[in-house]
Each structure stands twice: as C-alpha cells, then as structure tokens.
Design an enzyme around this catalytic site. Sequence first.
Site, PDB file in Angstrom:
ATOM      1  N   GLU A 159      60.644  10.358  22.305  1.00 25.22           N
ATOM      2  CA  GLU A 159      61.332  10.004  22.308  1.00 25.22           C
ATOM      3  C   GLU A 159      62.497   8.956  23.169  1.00 25.22           C
ATOM      4  O   GLU A 159      62.913   8.186  23.102  1.00 25.22           O
ATOM      5  CB  GLU A 159      62.658  11.268  22.958  1.00 25.22           C
ATOM      6  N   SER A 245      42.338   0.429  28.449  1.00 25.48           N
ATOM      7  CA  SER A 245      42.450   0.505  26.563  1.00 25.48           C
ATOM      8  C   SER A 245      41.408  -0.078  25.886  1.00 25.48           C
ATOM      9  O   SER A 245      40.956  -0.121  24.952  1.00 25.48           O
ATOM     10  CB  SER A 245      43.899  -0.636  26.236  1.00 25.48           C
ATOM     11  N   HIS A 374      49.143   6.325  15.809  1.00 22.87           N
ATOM     12  CA  HIS A 374      48.520   5.516  16.348  1.00 22.87           C
ATOM     13  C   HIS A 374      49.470   5.333  17.616  1.00 22.87           C
ATOM     14  O   HIS A 374      48.971   6.062  18.940  1.00 22.87           O
ATOM     15  CB  HIS A 374      48.043   4.723  16.090  1.00 22.87           C
ATOM     16  N   SER A 375      50.319   4.649  17.616  1.00 17.90           N
ATOM     17  CA  SER A 375      51.315   4.713  18.489  1.00 17.90           C
ATOM     18  C   SER A 375      52.775   4.604  18.636  1.00 17.90           C
ATOM     19  O   SER A 375      52.760   4.899  17.362  1.00 17.90           O
ATOM     20  CB  SER A 375      50.585   3.104  20.282  1.00 17.90           C
TER      21      SER A 375
END
Length: 482
Positions: A159, A245, A374-375
């Site tokens: 959020e 990453s 996923h993101s």
Amino acid sequence: MALCMRKSPKLINLLKYRMGLFDMITPCSWNSTSSHHQEFPVKAPIAHNLGNPDADLSVKATLFSACRFKSTKPEKQLNSLNDADDNKVLDFPGGKVRFSPKMTYISESPEERTQCYRVLDDNGQLILGSNLVQVGEELAVKMYTDMITLQIMDTLFYEAQRQGRISFYLTTIGEEAINIATAAALTADDHVFPQYREPGVLLWRGFTLQEFANQCFVNKADHGKGRQMPVHYGSNKHNYFTVSSTIATQLPHAVGAAYALKMDRKDACAVTYFGDGGSSEGDFHAALNFAAVLEAPVIFICRNNGWAISTPTSDQFRSDGVVVRGSAYGVRSIRVDGNDALAIYGAVHAARKMAITEHRPILIEALTYRVGHHSTSDDSTKYRPVDEIEWWKWARDPVTRFRKWIESKYWWSSEAESEFRSSVRQQLLHAIQVAEKAEKPPVADIFTDVYDVPPSNLHEQEKLLRETIRRHPRDYPSDFQG
C-alpha cells in the site's frame, strides 16, 4: 610435512615431470582407504626451504594441497556389477556400465510424474500414515505468527508503494509457508543466499520490522546505505547474503560457500532459493554440477510457483518440473507441497542433516503459487485468469491451512489471532512512520566501500551528481547531501 594429492598415478607423474621432482616425492601406498585423502612424504631438501621467500618456485609448488573428502561417487553402486565377463561390462570412468544388445533410448518423460510429499490436507488435517517430523507448540506458534507478520508486512508496504511513498515492492502472498517453514528447519549458522521473495527467512532470524522499513524507505539507518532497491535486504549478522536482482547468480555463490563450510568442517550448510524461472538460467545447471562434483553441503530450494513473471512453466521446460533435473547431475532431490508448512519443515530438516553429515547437495522443489503480482511493476491479470488466482488464494492458502492445524491442537484461537494481528499492524505502522521521517544516506555513500582509493572516474561521477542535485533541487530529497 605431507603433500596431499588425489589418487591418480598419471597426475603424480605429470607433476613430477613438470616440476622436476622425480627424486623428491615418494608416493605412499595407493591402497589406503582409511582416510579421506592420500599423503606423500616430502623429503628434507623441500622441508628445509619452507618459509624461505627465495626458495625455488618448483619446490613451493610441491606444497600445494588438493585434499578432498571421501567420495560418494556413483561407482560405489555400479562397481557391485559382476565383472566376471568383460564382454558384458565396461569399466569406464565413474564406474562399471553393463552392456545391452537392445537399442533402448531413455524416455524424455516418465510414465508417472514425480510424487509430491505432503503432510496436511487442504483442510489442515494430518494425512494418515504421514512421515512427519514432530513440531511442538512453541515452534508451531512461532511459525504461524511469523507467517501472519509476513502477510501484514506485505499488505502495508504494498500500500505504501501504491501511495508513492516507496519506489518498488514485491510480496510473498501464497508462499509464506516456504519462507517460514524452511527458516524454522535451519540454524542461525547456515548461510542463506536468497532470491528476492524470501524476507520471511530474515524475519525468522530476528531482522526487525524497523530494519525492514528502513531498507524499503532507503534511509540513513538502512544497512545497505540506500544503494539497493526496496526488498533487496541483506544482513551479515544473520548470515543472509544481500539480495541481487539478477536471476540465479546466487546459486553458484551458495555452492562455493557450502564447499568452504565443508573444508572448515563447520556444522552448517548453505541454502539458496530460486524460482522456476531461475532454473532456466545457466547458473542453475552450473551450480548443480558444481555442488555434485565437490560434494558440497548445499540445499537448493526451488519455489515453483508456476510463473516466471508472465512466462508459464509450460513455456520454460518440457521436463517433469525441476525435481527431475537433480538426478541428472547426481543430486538427491524431493518434490514437496509448498503450501504445507509441516511438509516443508520436515523436508528441509531432513535435507540439512543429509547435506552436513553426508557431504552432499540436496534439491527441493516446492510446488506453490504466486497469488500476488510479480511485483508492483506487474499486473498478473493480463496473462493469467482471475479465477485461477482466486482459487489458489482461498482454497490452497498455506497460512489458513496451518492455522486450522494449530487450532485443532488447541494452540491457537480466534482471540489470539485478532490480538496478534492488531499488535503487528500497529508496530509496522509505527516503523513506517519512523523510517519515512529519517534522514537519507549522504551522497558520498554512493561512491564508497568498493575501492580503498577511489579512481578518478568515480570522483568525476560524484562531481557531476552533486552539480545535478544543485541544478534540480526539487527532484531530490532536501536532506540528500553531504
């Protein structure tokens, strides 16, 4: 002094020829099987030169060590073949191979898929005849409360990103059991090489909610000094290597660390996590072969959640998932229900014991589902049906399943649930407020900790960055200086 080398006459002769050591090294018996390596006495002229910086390079070279633990190669099983008839058996490197007059190809896929180990059914009830590793009340309650904490943390940080307060986030929704149950089966001495969807492992080890918030909000208290994207956590204190990453690069690193732990005779192993997409990278194959050959105590945990961002497993491989790849490299493997916390705990608990005591790698494929996107940069409804997501979210939720089990043991209640969720939410909201108000790391931190003396190009980059900040002050935090 002794020279430790592998039992290879050809290697010994080659080294003696190259180094001019025919009269310096005397091999001991080839037949010793009581130790993990073979020893070769070093004669007096060599011993005399030890510690002498001017000693001949060829003399120094004789002191190199290539000690290996006793092998667990497949030849132990293959050598049991009856070799009375040489026409039926081929004595080949790695073990004896039986000849066959029939031309038979190995099938590209088994008639039946590899079974999946589970202990709890979808209603949280123990399956009769389960091979269960016992979990007591204290451990079970901590596993459950950490899964709840992970859920709440994901909700609030997600959020916060949607409100523009942090730049990026990804959740573990649907994969909480893999995070927490694997962590519970390890010890603090085990080295963890995560992908990016395993913050629960760090939470289990004591990383505080404030530390999570500091990293996501990139402030001065962030252990990474603000150099990483949000959710790219790391902690030396907790043996949790910093998230990268790039996909699957952590796998060979884990094998190297595991081999070091083995050589130092530590009562610990390395554990690395990756998704089904990571198994399509070259580093996955290199790491499994590396681990098998070196007999490294490393546990590979694959979170097969069906999707590598928008790429389904059907577009990644034709094999029976990831588990079958282990045997191809000589790695013991198991497939587990990734939404069953007890099954995950038991599988990792057993894997750790085998990895350390038997000096072997283990591959665990956990079948699960990524319920979230996923993101925050992804909208998964564009490539998979909403009904599929909802079914996994409500029918196979790992947290609900585990809650039903601990409630059936009278270790948890609705009152405890409500009180705990309220408490964690308040703690997280406070941590977010503190992290958001904290100062940002100084500009100088971007350019430190790599070189002892920074090169000229870094000085030039720092100068250009400071000039850019002065020209566009509104694009940077007011405290982003120093």
